[in-house]
Design an enzyme around this catalytic site. Structure first.
Site, mmCIF file in Angstrom:
data_model
loop_
_atom_site.group_PDB
_atom_site.id
_atom_site.type_symbol
_atom_site.label_atom_id
_atom_site.label_comp_id
_atom_site.label_asym_id
_atom_site.label_seq_id
_atom_site.Cartn_x
_atom_site.Cartn_y
_atom_site.Cartn_z
ATOM 1 C CD GLU A 59 -11.245 1.057 1.186
ATOM 2 O OE1 GLU A 59 -11.063 1.698 2.242
ATOM 3 O OE2 GLU A 59 -11.621 -0.132 1.175
ATOM 4 C CE1 TYR A 93 -6.078 -4.821 4.376
ATOM 5 C CE2 TYR A 93 -7.397 -5.696 6.163
ATOM 6 C CZ TYR A 93 -6.554 -4.728 5.670
ATOM 7 O OH TYR A 93 -6.172 -3.676 6.467
ATOM 8 C CE1 TYR A 103 -4.359 -1.569 0.774
ATOM 9 C CE2 TYR A 103 -2.814 -3.271 1.456
ATOM 10 C CZ TYR A 103 -4.093 -2.884 1.095
ATOM 11 O OH TYR A 103 -5.094 -3.816 1.053
ATOM 12 C CD GLU A 144 -8.532 -3.831 1.290
ATOM 13 O OE1 GLU A 144 -9.566 -3.912 1.997
ATOM 14 O OE2 GLU A 144 -7.716 -2.903 1.365
ATOM 15 N NE ARG A 191 -18.638 -2.951 -4.862
ATOM 16 C CZ ARG A 191 -19.660 -3.340 -4.099
ATOM 17 N NH1 ARG A 191 -20.843 -3.575 -4.663
ATOM 18 N NH2 ARG A 191 -19.521 -3.491 -2.814
#
Length: 456
Positions: A165, A298, A94, A267, A212
């Site tokens: 996100e 995840y 990340y 994830e 989404r």
């Protein structure tokens, strides 16, 4: 007689040159560079074969630790051994230090047959969903481009995330979407202008059902230079005991059928009722492979959220029961050996209309901010040394107002620079050191040929 002696001596010298002495130190063997992964149709491909992600998310200490695990050979080697034991083929990291060298860890991943999906942002250098306009600026893009410069060198860099996100449940967060999409455009243009291998770029969406589909449509609409190369989202709706239909994954397959780009889960892995990782039974089956290209579980290390399968706080490191369960699931549900029913054509979709849910502010459904004037120089000069993880940050370094980009402005604008010399279709990587023994043998052959000529 003398000539024969010389010839015998030459042959003996050749034999000696071709045989290492007892004191020669042999270098460790390195695997050949993994074939670069590309996106075509609605799937990923490596060396002409369909590539399915069977991976794990990896950020020891979480974002609060401000740690780059791929810049520390001790850390990465410790964990890569377990990645190999699990049988994963991809990890996601990340945040990385774009001022550090990653040769050792990327080579170790390569040797284990593991690819990297990488977020180009970190907490200091990213689009701020609360105030996106000033956070999209020259300082930010310099950091993003420096990540590209470092990781495009490695053939096992599979993909980049331009955002993670950024759009979520927060009111007004959708207004950050144009700036993330502009970043995607800029990244793709930078790779082409600088002559880098063109690595797929896309967005990792939050597990938010309200927006989404609009997010997915938005990142696959507009001119070709503006569209992403793939779309990914985080999904925790399969909570065992569950199934393809109980979880609603069947609906998500129908919703994304005909989408036109590769899709995967960035994830997955609900922990509500414990974990058996039975999600893989669907993710690796013909129920999903016509639309999805696998996913990333995840996560690796146990953090405060309790999703991890390894406890790094113990000495030695401790494997939790979920480690064995995930390993068993990967073994039980292997990747398909065929093309999985992929669609060979790539297509865009219509941009979603703006409304109270999908609110893009003054940009409307299609307009994007133009690349900041000060960032244009990176396209020809390169980004230079990155600010790393300890820089002063970029989120307040820009203006509140941006000009509007012209359609197609993200196309390559210069003759590709030297970059890493990989070119658009190349596959960079760290290969084994060259074997110079061939030159010794060649030299002996030439020497013998010379003496043979003298004998005539």
């Amino acid at each position: 007689m003398r000539s024969s002696t010389l010839l015998s001596a030459a042959l003996a010298a050749g034999a000696a040159a071709a045989t290492p002495s007892r004191t020669t130190v042999e270098l460790p063997r390195r695997a050949e560079a993994l074939p670069a992964v590309s996106a075509s149709g609605n799937a990923f491909w490596a060396n002409g074969k369909r590539f399915y992600m069977r991976g794990i998310d990896y950020q020891p200490g979480g974002s609060a630790a401000n740690l780059d695990p791929l810049a520390n050979p001790t850390i990465c080697r410790r964990d890569i051994q377990r990645f190999a034991d699990l049988g994963v083929n991809t990890i996601r990291v990340y945040a990385v230090d774009n001022a550090a060298d990653h040769t050792v860890c990327m080579q170790a991943l390569n040797d284990a047959g593991i690819y990297l999906v990488l977020d180009v942002n970190n907490p200091q250098y990213s689009i701020n969903r609360a105030k996106p306009a000033p956070s999209y600026n020259e300082v930010y893009l310099q950091s993003v481009f420096a990540v590209i410069d470092e990781f495009s060198k490695y053939s096992n860099t599979l993909a980049f995330f331009s955002g993670n996100e950024v759009i979520n449940h927060d009111e007004g967060s959708t207004q950050a979407a144009p700036y993330v999409k502009a970043t995607t455009r800029d990244m793709r243009q930078y790779m082409r202008n600088r002559g880098h291998r063109v690595i797929p770029v896309g967005y990792s969406a939050a597990d938010v059902s309200d927006n989404r589909m609009q997010s997915a449509q938005y990142f696959n609409c507009g001119t070709d230079d503006e569209r992403s190369d793939f779309f990914a989202f985080n999904d925790y709706s399969w909570c065992s005991p569950s199934s393809f239909t109980t979880s609603g994954w069947d609906v998500k397959v129908r919703n994304f059928t005909g989408y036109g780009l590769p899709i995967f889960l960035s994830e997955w892995g609900c922990i509500t009722n414990g974990r058996d990782f039975s999600e893989l039974s669907a993710l690796m089956s013909s129920q999903m492979t016509g639309v999805y290209s696998g996913g990333l579980m995840y996560e690796y290390s146990l953090e405060e959220n309790k999703f991890g399968i390894i406890d790094l706080t113990k000495n030695p490191v401790s494997e939790l029961p979920e480690f064995g369960k995930f390993k068993s699931a990967l073994s039980k549900y292997p990747a398909p050996t065929d093309n999985g029913g992929f669609v060979s054509t790539t297509n865009s979709v219509a941009c979603p209309t703006t409304d109270s849910v999908w609110d893009l502010g003054s940009w409307g459904p299609t307009a994007l901010p133009a690349i900041p004037e000060g960032a244009k120089k990176y396209m020809t000069e390169g980004a230079g040394k990155g600010p790393g993880l300890d820089g002063s940050g970029s989120q307040n370094s820009g203006e509140d107002v941006h000009t509007t980009a012209s359609p197609g402005s993200g196309q390559p604008t210069t003759t590709p620079g030297s970059g890493n010399g990989n070119g658009q279709g190349g596959a960079a990587g760290h290969l084994s050191p060259p074997d110079f023994s061939i030159f010794a043998v060649t030299g002996v052959v030439a020497f013998c040929t010379l003496f043979g000529t003298l004998l005539l």
